[in-house]
Design a protein around this motif. Structure first.
Motif, PDB file in Angstrom:
ATOM      1  N   GLY A  48      -9.212   8.314   1.335  1.00  0.00           N
ATOM      2  CA  GLY A  48      -8.594   9.426   0.622  1.00  0.00           C
ATOM      3  C   GLY A  48      -7.107   9.273   0.403  1.00  0.00           C
ATOM      4  O   GLY A  48      -6.431  10.249   0.081  1.00  0.00           O
ATOM      5  N   SER A  49      -6.591   8.053   0.561  1.00  0.00           N
ATOM      6  CA  SER A  49      -5.159   7.834   0.360  1.00  0.00           C
ATOM      7  C   SER A  49      -4.941   6.651  -0.564  1.00  0.00           C
ATOM      8  O   SER A  49      -5.863   5.862  -0.826  1.00  0.00           O
ATOM      9  CB  SER A  49      -4.444   7.585   1.685  1.00  0.00           C
ATOM     10  OG  SER A  49      -4.796   6.329   2.226  1.00  0.00           O
ATOM     11  N   GLU A  50      -3.729   6.513  -1.053  1.00  0.00           N
ATOM     12  CA  GLU A  50      -3.387   5.386  -1.912  1.00  0.00           C
ATOM     13  C   GLU A  50      -1.893   5.124  -1.842  1.00  0.00           C
ATOM     14  O   GLU A  50      -1.115   5.967  -1.389  1.00  0.00           O
ATOM     15  CB  GLU A  50      -3.816   5.657  -3.357  1.00  0.00           C
ATOM     16  CG  GLU A  50      -3.238   6.917  -3.967  1.00  0.00           C
ATOM     17  CD  GLU A  50      -3.950   7.273  -5.273  1.00  0.00           C
ATOM     18  OE1 GLU A  50      -3.522   6.733  -6.318  1.00  0.00           O
ATOM     19  OE2 GLU A  50      -4.905   8.072  -5.240  1.00  0.00           O
ATOM     20  N   THR A  51      -1.526   3.944  -2.284  1.00  0.00           N
ATOM     21  CA  THR A  51      -0.114   3.621  -2.412  1.00  0.00           C
ATOM     22  C   THR A  51       0.216   3.482  -3.895  1.00  0.00           C
ATOM     23  O   THR A  51      -0.572   2.926  -4.659  1.00  0.00           O
ATOM     24  CB  THR A  51       0.242   2.299  -1.701  1.00  0.00           C
ATOM     25  OG1 THR A  51      -0.620   1.254  -2.164  1.00  0.00           O
ATOM     26  CG2 THR A  51       0.125   2.443  -0.201  1.00  0.00           C
ATOM     27  N   LEU A  52       1.377   3.972  -4.279  1.00  0.00           N
ATOM     28  CA  LEU A  52       1.872   3.776  -5.631  1.00  0.00           C
ATOM     29  C   LEU A  52       2.582   2.422  -5.686  1.00  0.00           C
ATOM     30  O   LEU A  52       2.766   1.771  -4.652  1.00  0.00           O
ATOM     31  CB  LEU A  52       2.808   4.921  -6.002  1.00  0.00           C
ATOM     32  CG  LEU A  52       2.146   6.305  -6.058  1.00  0.00           C
ATOM     33  CD1 LEU A  52       3.168   7.360  -6.443  1.00  0.00           C
ATOM     34  CD2 LEU A  52       0.970   6.318  -7.009  1.00  0.00           C
ATOM     35  N   PRO A  53       3.001   1.973  -6.860  1.00  0.00           N
ATOM     36  CA  PRO A  53       3.686   0.675  -6.947  1.00  0.00           C
ATOM     37  C   PRO A  53       4.858   0.581  -5.969  1.00  0.00           C
ATOM     38  O   PRO A  53       5.636   1.525  -5.818  1.00  0.00           O
ATOM     39  CB  PRO A  53       4.153   0.625  -8.401  1.00  0.00           C
ATOM     40  CG  PRO A  53       3.126   1.425  -9.132  1.00  0.00           C
ATOM     41  CD  PRO A  53       2.767   2.543  -8.204  1.00  0.00           C
ATOM     42  N   GLN A  54       4.964  -0.545  -5.302  1.00  0.00           N
ATOM     43  CA  GLN A  54       6.005  -0.717  -4.297  1.00  0.00           C
ATOM     44  C   GLN A  54       7.346  -1.015  -4.943  1.00  0.00           C
ATOM     45  O   GLN A  54       7.436  -1.485  -6.072  1.00  0.00           O
ATOM     46  CB  GLN A  54       5.629  -1.819  -3.321  1.00  0.00           C
ATOM     47  CG  GLN A  54       5.470  -3.182  -3.948  1.00  0.00           C
ATOM     48  CD  GLN A  54       4.795  -4.165  -3.002  1.00  0.00           C
ATOM     49  OE1 GLN A  54       4.347  -3.823  -1.916  1.00  0.00           O
ATOM     50  NE2 GLN A  54       4.711  -5.418  -3.411  1.00  0.00           N
ATOM     51  N   SER A  55       8.383  -0.754  -4.183  1.00  0.00           N
ATOM     52  CA  SER A  55       9.748  -0.960  -4.657  1.00  0.00           C
ATOM     53  C   SER A  55      10.194  -2.389  -4.411  1.00  0.00           C
ATOM     54  O   SER A  55       9.659  -3.097  -3.552  1.00  0.00           O
ATOM     55  CB  SER A  55      10.687   0.005  -3.942  1.00  0.00           C
ATOM     56  OG  SER A  55      12.033  -0.310  -4.186  1.00  0.00           O
ATOM     57  N   GLU A  56      11.215  -2.794  -5.141  1.00  0.00           N
ATOM     58  CA  GLU A  56      11.889  -4.060  -4.871  1.00  0.00           C
ATOM     59  C   GLU A  56      12.614  -4.008  -3.535  1.00  0.00           C
ATOM     60  O   GLU A  56      12.793  -5.026  -2.864  1.00  0.00           O
ATOM     61  CB  GLU A  56      12.890  -4.354  -5.994  1.00  0.00           C
ATOM     62  CG  GLU A  56      13.786  -5.546  -5.766  1.00  0.00           C
ATOM     63  CD  GLU A  56      14.942  -5.619  -6.747  1.00  0.00           C
ATOM     64  OE1 GLU A  56      16.021  -6.100  -6.375  1.00  0.00           O
ATOM     65  OE2 GLU A  56      14.762  -5.178  -7.899  1.00  0.00           O
ATOM     66  N   ALA A  57      13.033  -2.822  -3.132  1.00  0.00           N
ATOM     67  CA  ALA A  57      13.800  -2.659  -1.895  1.00  0.00           C
ATOM     68  C   ALA A  57      12.968  -3.049  -0.682  1.00  0.00           C
ATOM     69  O   ALA A  57      11.802  -2.673  -0.555  1.00  0.00           O
ATOM     70  CB  ALA A  57      14.274  -1.220  -1.756  1.00  0.00           C
ATOM     71  N   GLU A  58      13.579  -3.804   0.212  1.00  0.00           N
ATOM     72  CA  GLU A  58      12.888  -4.270   1.403  1.00  0.00           C
ATOM     73  C   GLU A  58      13.774  -4.066   2.625  1.00  0.00           C
ATOM     74  O   GLU A  58      14.976  -4.302   2.588  1.00  0.00           O
ATOM     75  CB  GLU A  58      12.535  -5.753   1.273  1.00  0.00           C
ATOM     76  CG  GLU A  58      11.762  -6.302   2.444  1.00  0.00           C
ATOM     77  CD  GLU A  58      11.394  -7.763   2.272  1.00  0.00           C
ATOM     78  OE1 GLU A  58      10.363  -8.186   2.822  1.00  0.00           O
ATOM     79  OE2 GLU A  58      12.139  -8.491   1.579  1.00  0.00           O
TER      80      GLU A  58
END
Length: 308
Positions: free
Chosen positions: A131-141
């Motif tokens: 029931g969860s998801e991740t949106l597109p990840q950031s360049e920031a690390e």
């Protein structure tokens, strides 16, 4: 603009030692939010370190700018604590780090060929809570590191974590208490590098206790996050990680699917697109060094980057 409720997370600590809160009839995480309705309030949480709270504020304020109702719950605790709150539905949205989250969700170990950001993100999709998801990840690390003073690096000829193997028996390591039990911690350091320290001192998650202890010489090695301004300020040496024990750790929004609307997706993607390692490090320094309020820093960041 909706009224955001900033609540102390002190009560979250009880989650780590008891799983009977609901059965007892009292849940300290329940604020009466209608986030289960999909079109209601999104509850945004953060871990117990400054960068996570700063990212929480960025998410919350960007959501508000899109007309989304928001509550914030900062400083919940370690991943072991806040993920239980997320899985139970008490938290809808969290700023996460792809590699650290993957390692947590795959305690049996991450495949050896998974280390680059896109590979970590792909592997993460297979183990996300239902029931969860991740949106597109950031360049920031912002990666976990083992960091030492220049004097210690010079004394023991330390350039990478593997250089610690013959000398760690004489050195102390400081970090968050959970670092002792994590694979991306003492467990992995032993298994991957054969590094076992003389002593582990439980302090905080890359926070003032850990950095102060390294500054004072109370510890020899510190688990410090790579965006921490203390590293360049003190001329500390970040030890290389040739075996990629600490995976890519790009900032990524983790959200309960039923809380995700098109407006929320637009807002969160805009934050991720704006974030870079450089500007996140700069913003975090304002919180850690200048002691600015995370909400104020987040507001300035979003305005400067055309997010709100």
């Amino acid at each position: 603009m909706s009224r955001r409720i900033r609540t102390t997370a002190y009560l979250f600590a009880t989650l780590a030692v008891a799983g009977t809160l609901t059965a007892c009839g009292g849940d300290p995480l329940d604020s009466g939010s209608d986030s289960d309705s999909g079109g209601g309030t999104i509850v945004v949480g953060s871990a117990n370190f400054p960068e996570s709270e700063l990212l929480m504020e960025m998410y919350a304020q960007a959501l508000e700018a899109e007309g989304v109702k928001v509550e914030t719950k900062p400083n919940i605790g370690s991943r072991e604590v806040y993920m239980e709150a997320f899985k139970s539905g008490d938290i809808d949205l969290l700023p996460e780090y792809n590699g650290a989250l993957l390692a947590y969700l795959k305690p049996d170990g991450v495949p050896e060929n998974v280390s680059a950001p896109e590979d970590v993100y792909e592997a993460l999709q297979e183990v996300l809570p239902e029931g969860s998801e991740t949106l597109p990840q950031s360049e920031a690390e912002d990666k976990d590191t083992l960091t030492v003073s220049k004097a210690t690096a010079d004394k023991y000829s330390l350039k990478s974590i593997e250089d610690l193997a013959p000398v760690a028996k004489d050195l102390s390591l400081g970090g968050a208490s959970e670092f002792k039990e994590r694979h991306q911690g003492l467990v992995g350091l032993d298994e991957v590098y054969g590094v076992t320290f003389k002593e582990f001192k439980p302090l905080d998650a890359g926070g003032p206790l850990t950095t102060s202890a390294l500054t004072k010489g109370d510890i020899d090695v510190a688990n410090v996050f790579s965006t921490d301004s203390s590293i360049p300020t003190n001329g500390w040496v970040v030890l290389e990680d040739p075996e990629n024990l600490f995976l890519s750790q790009n900032v990524v929004p983790l959200i309960r699917s039923e809380a995700l609307s098109s407006d929320a997706e637009t807002a969160l993607n805009a934050v991720s697109e704006a974030l870079t390692t450089a500007n996140l490090t700069e913003a975090l320094a304002k919180v850690q060094v200048d002691k600015a309020d995370p909400a104020t820093v987040a507001k300035e960041f979003l305005a400067d980057n055309g997010v709100s």
